[in-house]
Design a protein around this motif. Structure first.
Motif, PDB file in Angstrom:
ATOM      1  N   ILE A 204      17.278 -40.111  -8.538  1.00 39.03           N
ATOM      2  CA  ILE A 204      18.119 -40.700  -7.485  1.00 39.03           C
ATOM      3  C   ILE A 204      19.401 -41.264  -8.088  1.00 39.03           C
ATOM      4  O   ILE A 204      20.499 -41.069  -7.549  1.00 39.03           O
ATOM      5  N   TYR A 207      22.566 -39.004  -8.574  1.00 40.31           N
ATOM      6  CA  TYR A 207      23.489 -38.655  -7.492  1.00 40.31           C
ATOM      7  C   TYR A 207      24.775 -39.471  -7.552  1.00 40.31           C
ATOM      8  O   TYR A 207      25.863 -38.958  -7.300  1.00 40.31           O
ATOM      9  N   ALA A 208      24.597 -40.759  -7.875  1.00 37.28           N
ATOM     10  CA  ALA A 208      25.754 -41.659  -7.888  1.00 37.28           C
ATOM     11  C   ALA A 208      26.773 -41.234  -8.939  1.00 37.28           C
ATOM     12  O   ALA A 208      27.959 -41.531  -8.827  1.00 37.28           O
ATOM     13  N   SER A 215      27.334 -35.878  -2.974  1.00 31.46           N
ATOM     14  CA  SER A 215      26.452 -36.724  -3.795  1.00 31.46           C
ATOM     15  C   SER A 215      26.721 -38.196  -3.526  1.00 31.46           C
ATOM     16  O   SER A 215      25.799 -39.009  -3.459  1.00 31.46           O
ATOM     17  N   SER A 219      24.028 -40.910  -2.258  1.00 27.88           N
ATOM     18  CA  SER A 219      23.675 -42.129  -3.000  1.00 27.88           C
ATOM     19  C   SER A 219      23.909 -43.385  -2.142  1.00 27.88           C
ATOM     20  O   SER A 219      23.250 -44.389  -2.330  1.00 27.88           O
TER      21      SER A 219
END
Ligand code: BDR
Ligand code: CA
Length: 314
Positions: A204, A207-208, A215, A219
């Motif tokens: 997870i 994504y940031a 993305s 996020s």
């Protein structure tokens, strides 16, 4: 030639991830989104679908609005505790600029399938009302479709919306029973596999870091959804429902499949349970029903890696 797909969707956090995953995959050509109630009311599903296409830079893809209620009874209501009041993790993003086309979801599905017989795969990742309505209006779509690959159902595991039923199927079991009973190839990517596709905190966090609009949006919307999972399941991170159907389209070898006739419970406590004829049952209720490809096993790590890779390279 990329495969033409129409995604029927109730966005929804995991729907968002699935739509972006499909848009980033060269094997797939998303020719339309159709909206449906489920995670949110239909009107908001339409707004979200339009907004997601704009974020992805694909406002050229049409959105057709779907049914507002199931076939036989009123919609029981959205699930803000899972997906947020806005269906997007309570980030309340700006309104989209575009609007839905002037055809209902069912009309759009029929019109596109008629125009491209044998070429289009329907990918419902919400309740199956629009698909059932399209079948009722024009039964020949069963011949015109390439196949139907849906996220929904629970063959050999418990439900998530009730002990018996998975959310998409439980939201319109009558529609689901029609879809599983039509003379077309249906593949069911249900909880049997999606609860084994586990996106962990590290996945997870990635994504940031990608720095592309899709993305970034994921996020932002994921924390609310993740909180729901971590409060309700014994795991950190999330389970990946709708993107698993997209992964199946791209690489079906990631899944193990059994073929069974399928019925859907419509009564009482068992409402929304998908019942495969596992023991070779020939009871009248299953007789003459087509065999459904039911996903029963999955390489979850590879599904997560495939989805991440596509968004990373967007
Ligand atoms: C399904 O229900 C919805 O909440 C998700 O978007 C997914 O399609 C999982 O049961
Ligand atoms: Ca969904």
């Amino acid at each position: 030639m990329p495969r033409k797909i129409i995604i029927d969707t109730d966005p929804g956090v995991d729907d968002t991830m699935a739509i972006f995953f499909a848009l980033c995959s060269p094997e797939l050509d998303v020719i339309g989104l159709t909206s449906i109630f489920g995670n949110v009311h239909t009107e908001l599903a339409t707004t979200n679908a339009l907004r997601l296409l704009e974020i992805a830079g694909r406002a050229d893809i049409p959105v057709a609005q779907g049914a507002v209620d199931p076939l036989t009874q009123p919609f029981e209501g959205p699930v803000p505790f899972v997906h947020g009041e806005d269906g997007q993790g309570d980030i309340f993003a700006p309104e989209p600029a575009g609007s839905a086309i002037n055809l209902s979801a069912a009309q759009f599905i029929i019109e596109r399938l008629r125009a491209h017989p044998g070429e289009i795969t329907l990918v419902p990742v919400g309740p199956l009302t629009n698909i059932a309505l399209a079948l009722r209006l024009e039964p020949r779509i069963a011949d015109w479709v390439h196949e139907v690959v849906l996220m929904g159902g629970n063959a050999l595991v418990p439900g998530n919306a009730s002990p018996a039923g998975e959310a998409n199927i439980r939201n319109d079991p009558e529609a689901a029973d029609l879809v599983f009973g039509a003379a077309w190839q249906v593949t069911m990517v249900g909880l049997d596999v999606t609860l084994r596709v586990h996106m962990k905190p590290d996945d997870i966090a990635e994504y940031a870091a990608h720095g592309n609009p899709m993305s970034e949006h994921i996020s932002r919307i994921l924390p609310h959804y993740r909180n729901y999972f971590e409060a309700n399941y014994d795991a950190e991170g999330i389970f990946v429902h709708d993107s698993s159907a997209i992964a199946y389209l791209i690489d079906p070898t990631l899944f193990q499949v059994r073929r069974w006739a399928m019925r859907v419970g419509t009564q009482g406590l068992g409402r929304g349970k998908t019942w495969p004829a596992t023991g070779g049952h020939t009871l009248p209720a299953w007789q003459g029903r087509p065999l459904v490809n039911v996903c029963v096993g999955v390489d979850g790590e590879r599904v997560v890696a495939l989805a991440a890779e596509r968004l990373r390279n967007a």
